[in-house]
Write a protein that holds these residues in place. Structure first.
Motif, PDB file in Angstrom:
ATOM      1  N   VAL A  66      -2.489   9.567   1.576  1.00 22.50           N
ATOM      2  CA  VAL A  66      -2.904   8.233   1.494  1.00 22.50           C
ATOM      3  C   VAL A  66      -2.193   7.289   2.620  1.00 22.50           C
ATOM      4  O   VAL A  66      -0.848   7.260   2.768  1.00 22.50           O
ATOM      5  CB  VAL A  66      -3.114   7.702   0.248  1.00 22.50           C
ATOM      6  N   ILE A  67      -2.868   6.531   3.308  1.00 25.63           N
ATOM      7  CA  ILE A  67      -2.085   5.491   4.352  1.00 25.63           C
ATOM      8  C   ILE A  67      -1.369   6.545   5.291  1.00 25.63           C
ATOM      9  O   ILE A  67      -0.007   6.291   5.627  1.00 25.63           O
ATOM     10  CB  ILE A  67      -1.065   4.491   3.673  1.00 25.63           C
ATOM     11  N   ARG A 120     -13.043   5.674   3.080  1.00 26.51           N
ATOM     12  CA  ARG A 120     -11.587   6.014   2.367  1.00 26.51           C
ATOM     13  C   ARG A 120     -11.357   4.788   1.554  1.00 26.51           C
ATOM     14  O   ARG A 120     -11.705   3.740   2.023  1.00 26.51           O
ATOM     15  CB  ARG A 120     -10.638   6.191   3.809  1.00 26.51           C
ATOM     16  N   GLU A 121     -10.823   4.850   0.683  1.00 19.28           N
ATOM     17  CA  GLU A 121     -10.189   4.024  -0.250  1.00 19.28           C
ATOM     18  C   GLU A 121      -8.672   4.587  -0.668  1.00 19.28           C
ATOM     19  O   GLU A 121      -8.533   5.670  -0.794  1.00 19.28           O
ATOM     20  CB  GLU A 121     -10.786   4.047  -1.413  1.00 19.28           C
ATOM     21  N   PRO A 122      -7.832   3.725  -0.324  1.00 19.60           N
ATOM     22  CA  PRO A 122      -7.757   2.115   0.340  1.00 19.60           C
ATOM     23  C   PRO A 122      -8.054   2.264   1.534  1.00 19.60           C
ATOM     24  O   PRO A 122      -7.880   3.437   2.289  1.00 19.60           O
ATOM     25  CB  PRO A 122      -6.382   1.504  -0.373  1.00 19.60           C
ATOM     26  N   VAL A 136      -6.163   0.036   4.124  1.00 16.81           N
ATOM     27  CA  VAL A 136      -4.866   0.052   4.583  1.00 16.81           C
ATOM     28  C   VAL A 136      -3.970  -0.489   3.602  1.00 16.81           C
ATOM     29  O   VAL A 136      -4.246  -0.660   2.466  1.00 16.81           O
ATOM     30  CB  VAL A 136      -4.834  -1.207   5.722  1.00 16.81           C
ATOM     31  N   ALA A 137      -2.473  -0.455   4.042  1.00 17.89           N
ATOM     32  CA  ALA A 137      -1.523  -1.181   3.227  1.00 17.89           C
ATOM     33  C   ALA A 137      -1.151  -2.382   3.861  1.00 17.89           C
ATOM     34  O   ALA A 137      -0.807  -2.260   5.218  1.00 17.89           O
ATOM     35  CB  ALA A 137      -0.562   0.049   3.024  1.00 17.89           C
ATOM     36  N   TYR A 138      -0.900  -3.332   3.000  1.00 12.63           N
ATOM     37  CA  TYR A 138      -0.370  -4.812   3.612  1.00 12.63           C
ATOM     38  C   TYR A 138       0.997  -5.018   2.709  1.00 12.63           C
ATOM     39  O   TYR A 138       0.931  -5.465   1.682  1.00 12.63           O
ATOM     40  CB  TYR A 138      -1.217  -5.724   3.870  1.00 12.63           C
ATOM     41  N   ASP A 145       1.005  -3.629  -0.539  1.00  7.41           N
ATOM     42  CA  ASP A 145      -0.141  -3.712  -1.348  1.00  7.41           C
ATOM     43  C   ASP A 145      -1.210  -2.942  -0.672  1.00  7.41           C
ATOM     44  O   ASP A 145      -1.413  -2.954   0.614  1.00  7.41           O
ATOM     45  CB  ASP A 145      -0.765  -5.158  -1.562  1.00  7.41           C
ATOM     46  N   ARG A 146      -1.801  -1.847  -1.384  1.00  7.84           N
ATOM     47  CA  ARG A 146      -2.910  -1.232  -0.895  1.00  7.84           C
ATOM     48  C   ARG A 146      -4.469  -1.900  -0.975  1.00  7.84           C
ATOM     49  O   ARG A 146      -4.729  -2.254  -2.178  1.00  7.84           O
ATOM     50  CB  ARG A 146      -3.163   0.195  -1.433  1.00  7.84           C
ATOM     51  N   ARG A 203      -8.606  -8.779   0.783  1.00  3.83           N
ATOM     52  CA  ARG A 203      -7.283  -8.874   0.174  1.00  3.83           C
ATOM     53  C   ARG A 203      -7.318 -10.340  -0.734  1.00  3.83           C
ATOM     54  O   ARG A 203      -7.530 -11.353  -0.453  1.00  3.83           O
ATOM     55  CB  ARG A 203      -6.274  -9.186   1.207  1.00  3.83           C
ATOM     56  N   ASP A 263      -0.623   1.125   8.159  1.00  2.20           N
ATOM     57  CA  ASP A 263       0.529   0.426   7.229  1.00  2.20           C
ATOM     58  C   ASP A 263       1.276  -0.705   7.741  1.00  2.20           C
ATOM     59  O   ASP A 263       2.251  -0.835   8.676  1.00  2.20           O
ATOM     60  CB  ASP A 263       1.646   1.603   6.776  1.00  2.20           C
TER      61      ASP A 263
END
Length: 720
Positions: free
Chosen positions: A229-230, A315-317, A319-321, A324-325, A394, A463
C-alpha cells in the motif's frame, strides 16, 4: 534561413492562402500540410484504395485510450489500432485485444495477439478523430463499419464525477453495404493492467452487479495478492484493483483464463464459456490470464448495434499525506466501487452529452483564439493534463494531488503544477484551488522549515511525506513565485467570497514568500529553477522576471485580502524592479534580452512574461515584448524556437506560454504551427512530450505524458 531568420516554410505561413496558391502546395514539406479534415477520405494508393487513415485534427504522437489518472493511463503508440499493443504511459504493455466476427470471418481491430492459423484479417482503419475527451476510430471490414470510442470524461465543476477513476469504451456497428450481417465483438485485457511487474501474483473474480441507476453489469476485477500500500513498481500502483466491466445485453458472455485458451474459443465458437480459471493466484506472466467479453450482436443492418465497456483502477487509500492515509474522493459518494461502476455505466448518455459539449466548446474557443492547429493542440492536451492529478478526501474536504509523471515522480511539485495551470483556468478554476490546498497546508501546518516555498510535497508519488528536514530540490525564487502567481490566478477566477476567504486564510504564508522575493528576485543568486535539466544559473533574466511579476501578483492578493498598504507597496516595488530589470537584461545591441545579466550575447525564451498578460499586470514595456518577439522569429528552427542559446531543444508548454505573452505578435502563430508540426510528425510515439528538439523532431530526456502540457491552454486562458 532568410535575412529575417525565417525559413521558406516560415515565410509561407505569413503569406496566407493566396501566396500558397501562387507558389503551389507542392513547395510545402509534408510536416506543414494540414491534417485531413473531418469527413475527407483517406489518402489514396495507386489502385484507388485507402492507403492511410485520415486524422482529425492531428495525428497524435500517441493516442490517449484510457487516460484518467496517474494509474489509469493507457495509450496507443501507433497510427493504427490493430497490430500494436496498447501501453501504459511508460511504454509497458497493458494488453487489450479486440476482434470482430462478421458472417463467420474474424477481423482484428485492436492489439497485437499471436493467433494460430488461420490468422484473422485486419479491419481497415478509415479515420481517427481526437477531441478533448475522446479518441474515435472508424474501421471497416466484411461490409460493416465499427466506430470504437475511448472516452475519458473531464467533468468541470462536478467533483463527484471527476473523482471516478474509470474510462468508457463503446463499440457501435452498422452495415454499410445494404446487407444484413451476423456480427460478434470480442474484447479482453490482460493482468498486465494490474502491476508494473509481470511476475506479480494476482487474484481475480467475476460478479454480476446491479445499480440504482438501472444499470446491469458483468464485471471482472484483478488484484495483486501481496500488495504494497502506498507504493509503486515501474510507476504503476502496487495495490488496488483493475476493474473491467460490460453493460449486460442479450448475447453477452465472459471468461477468465489463459490468453491461448480464451481468444481461440471466442474466434472458434463465437461465444465464451462464462467460467473463471481456478488456478489463482498466479503470476501475470504465468499462462497470461486474460479477462474477456464476447458480445453476440445478432444480425446487424443499417441501424447500429452497440457494446459498452468500462475500465478503471480503484484503490484505497489513494495517497498518504504526512503519514495519514487519505481515501479517494469517490468514496465520499459511493460505499463500494461496484456501486460507482454501476452509476458510471448508467450515466453514459449524460457523460456523452456533457463531454461532447465540452469538446465543442474547446474546439470553438481555441480556434477563435489561435486557429485550427491551436485547437488541435488543446484537444490533444486536456486528458493528459487532468490525468496527472487525482481527487482525495482530507478530513471530509476535497483536495487534489498531482504526480510529476516521467521526470522525478515527485508529489505535487510546484513547478510542474505551475506550467499546467492554464488548462484548469480554462475548464475549472476551482480545481486549481484544490491543487493549491495541500501545497499551502504543508507550508502552513506541516513542518516545512524554510523561508521560501517548498519544491514538492514528497519525493515520490503517492506519498506526500514532506521534507521537514529541509532536504529537497530547492528552487527558492522559482517555487515562491509559482505559488504566488498560481494563487493570484485562482483569485482572479473564483467567486468574490471564495477569493476573500482564500486570500485572508493564506495571507501569512504568501506574504512570507513575497517578502523573500522582494529581497531576492531582482537579481537571483546561483540557484536551481524549473528547467533544471539546463543546470543551476545565477543572475537569470527569466527567473528574475518571474519573481518580479510574482511581487506584482502579491499586490493583487493583498488587495483582495483588504491589505491596501501592502498592495500599494508590492505594486510599487514591482514597478521599480521591472525598470531595473529591463536595464540589466538588455543586450548591448538592444535587440533582445540576455539569458543572464552577466552573459552578453545570449538570449532565452522569456516565457515567464505570460503572467503579465494573464493577471493584467502590464508591467513589461510593450517595446521590450515586441523586440523579443522579433528576435525569436530570427532564431526559429524547423520545429520551434529553442529554449535558449545553449541547446536546440525547447519546451512546448513554455512555447505556448510565450505565444500567450506575445499574443499580438506574429511569433504567436509560428510557435503554434511549430508545436503542431512536432506533435503531428514526430517519429517518437510517446504521449505528448513537452521537451523536444526543434531540429530532429524528437522528444528529449524521456519526458512524456506530463501534466505540464496543460500549458497549451495559455493563449485560450487570456479570453477568460
Amino acid at each position: 534561413m532568410n535575412g529575417d531568420g525565417l525559413s521558406r516554410r516560415g515565410l509561407m505561413r505569413w503569406t496566407g492562402a493566396a501566396g500558397l496558391g501562387a507558389a503551389g502546395a507542392a513547395l510545402l514539406p509534408q510536416s506543414a500540410l494540414a491534417a485531413t479534415p473531418k469527413g475527407a477520405p483517406a489518402a489514396a494508393g495507386r489502385n484507388g484504395t485507402a492507403a492511410l487513415p485520415a486524422f482529425d485534427p492531428v495525428r497524435p504522437p500517441a493516442v490517449p485510450l484510457a487516460v484518467r489518472s496517474p494509474y489509469l493511463s493507457t495509450w496507443s503508440a501507433d497510427d493504427n489500432l490493430a497490430g500494436t499493443w496498447p501501453g501504459f504511459w511508460t511504454g509497458r504493455t497493458t494488453a487489450m485485444v479486440g476482434y470482430a466476427t462478421v458472417d463467420g470471418d474474424n477481423f482484428l481491430f485492436l492489439g497485437d495477439p499471436a493467433v494460430d492459423s488461420p490468422a484473422p484479417r485486419g479491419m481497415v482503419q478509415k479515420s481517427l478523430t481526437v477531441t478533448a475527451t475522446r479518441s474515435v476510430y472508424v474501421l471497416t471490414g466484411g461490409g460493416v463499419e465499427l466506430t470504437l470510442t475511448f472516452l475519458s470524461p473531464v467533468e468541470p465543476g462536478d467533483l463527484r464525477r471527476q473523482s471516478v477513476p474509470l474510462s468508457y469504451i463503446t463499440a457501435d456497428v452498422r452495415s454499410t453495404d445494404g446487407h444484413r450481417h451476423k456480427v460478434g465483438l470480442y474484447f479482453d485485457i490482460s493482468g498486465e493492467w494490474a502491476s508494473g511487474d509481470a511476475g506479480t501474483k494476482i487474484g481475480w473474480k467475476q460478479e454480476k452487479v446491479n445499480g440504482a441507476g438501472g444499470a446491469s453489469l458483468t464485471t471482472m476485477s484483478c488484484t495483486p495478492t501481496d500488495p504494497t500500500v502506498i507504493g509503486e513498481k515501474n510507476d504503476m500502483a502496487t495495490w488496488g484493483s483493475v476493474v473491467f466491466s460490460a453493460t449486460d445485453r442479450p448475447g453477452l458472455t465472459w471468461q477468465i483464463g489463459p490468453d491461448t485458451t480464451v481468444r481461440p474459443a471466442a474466434l472458434g465458437d463465437g461465444k465464451l464459456a462464462d467460467t473463471s480459471d481456478g488456478d489463482q493466484p498466479r503470476a501475470i506472466n504465468d499462462h497470461w490470464p486474460v479477462f474477456a467479453y464476447h458480445f453476440d450482436l445478432g444480425t446487424v443492418a443499417s441501424r447500429k448495434e452497440s457494446a459498452v465497456l468500462s475500465i478503471g483502477h480503484v484503490r484505497e487509500p489513494a495517497v498518504a499525506y504526512l503519514g495519514d492515509r487519505l481515501p479517494p474522493l469517490w468514496r465520499s459518494h459511493w460505499d463500494t466501487w461496484q456501486s460507482m461502476v454501476c452509476d458510471f455505466h448508467a450515466d453514459l448518455p449524460g457523460a456523452q452529452h456533457r463531454t461532447a459539449s465540452l469538446d465543442r466548446r474547446i474546439r470553438r474557443e481555441a480556434t477563435a483564439a489561435g486557429g485550427a492547429r491551436y485547437a488541435a493542440l488543446c484537444a490533444l492536451a486536456l486528458r493528459q493534463a487532468y490525468a496527472g492529478t487525482e481527487l482525495v478526501s482530507r478530513n471530509g474536504k476535497p483536495w487534489a494531488f498531482l504526480k510529476e509523471i516521467s521526470s522525478d515522480g515527485n508529489m505535487s511539485t510546484l513547478d510542474v503544477t505551475y506550467p499546467g495551470v492554464p488548462a484548469f483556468l480554462v475548464t475549472d478554476p476551482e480545481y486549481l484551488g484544490l491543487l493549491l490546498a495541500p501545497m499551502l497546508d504543508y507550508a502552513e501546518n506541516g513542518g516545512w522549515p524554510k523561508d521560501f516555498a517548498e519544491h514538492d510535497l514528497g519525493s515520490h508519488y503517492p506519498d506526500a511525506a514532506g521534507h521537514n528536514d529541509g532536504n529537497e530540490e530547492d528552487m527558492p525564487v522559482e517555487e515562491s513565485a509559482n505559488a504566488i502567481i498560481m494563487s493570484a490566478a485562482y483569485l482572479d477566477r473564483t467567486s468574490a467570497g471564495n477569493a476573500k476567504t482564500f486570500a485572508t486564510g493564506h495571507y501569512t504564508i504568501l506574504k512570507k514568500w513575497a517578502d523573500y522575493l522582494v529581497a531576492n528576485a531582482l537579481d537571483p543568486a546561483y540557484q536551481n529553477q524549473t528547467d533544471d535539466f539546463t543546470g543551476f544559473i545565477g543572475h537569470s533574466v527569466n527567473l528574475a522576471l518571474k519573481g518580479i511579476l510574482a511581487i506584482g501578483a502579491m499586490s493583487k492578493i493583498a488587495k483582495v485580502a483588504g491589505n491596501t498598504a501592502d498592495a500599494a507597496s508590492y505594486l510599487s516595488t514591482a514597478k521599480s524592479y521591472i525598470a531595473q530589470w529591463v536595464d540589466k537584461a538588455q543586450d548591448a545591441d538592444a535587440r533582445h534580452l540576455k539569458l543572464a545579466y552577466d552573459q552578453p550575447g545570449t538570449w532565452s525564451l522569456k516565457y515567464n512574461g505570460y503572467p503579465d498578460q494573464l493577471l493584467k499586470l502590464n508591467l513589461i514595456p510593450r517595446e521590450v515584448a515586441k523586440a523579443e518577439g522579433d528576435w525569436y522569429l530570427s532564431r526559429a528552427n524547423q520545429y520551434g524556437i529553442p529554449l535558449d542559446i545553449r541547446h536546440s531543444y525547447t519546451k512546448g508548454d513554455w512555447e505556448m506560454w510565450t505565444a500567450a505573452w506575445l499574443h499580438d505578435h506574429p511569433v504567436r502563430d509560428y510557435l503554434i504551427d511549430s508545436l503542431y508540426d512536432f506533435a503531428h510528425t514526430t517519429p517518437s510515439r510517446v504521449p505528448f512530450s513537452d521537451w523536444y528538439d526543434t531540429i530532429d523532431d524528437r522528444p528529449s530526456g524521456g519526458f512524456k505524458a506530463r501534466p505540464v502540457i496543460g500549458g497549451v491552454f495559455a493563449l485560450l486562458s487570456l479570453r477568460y
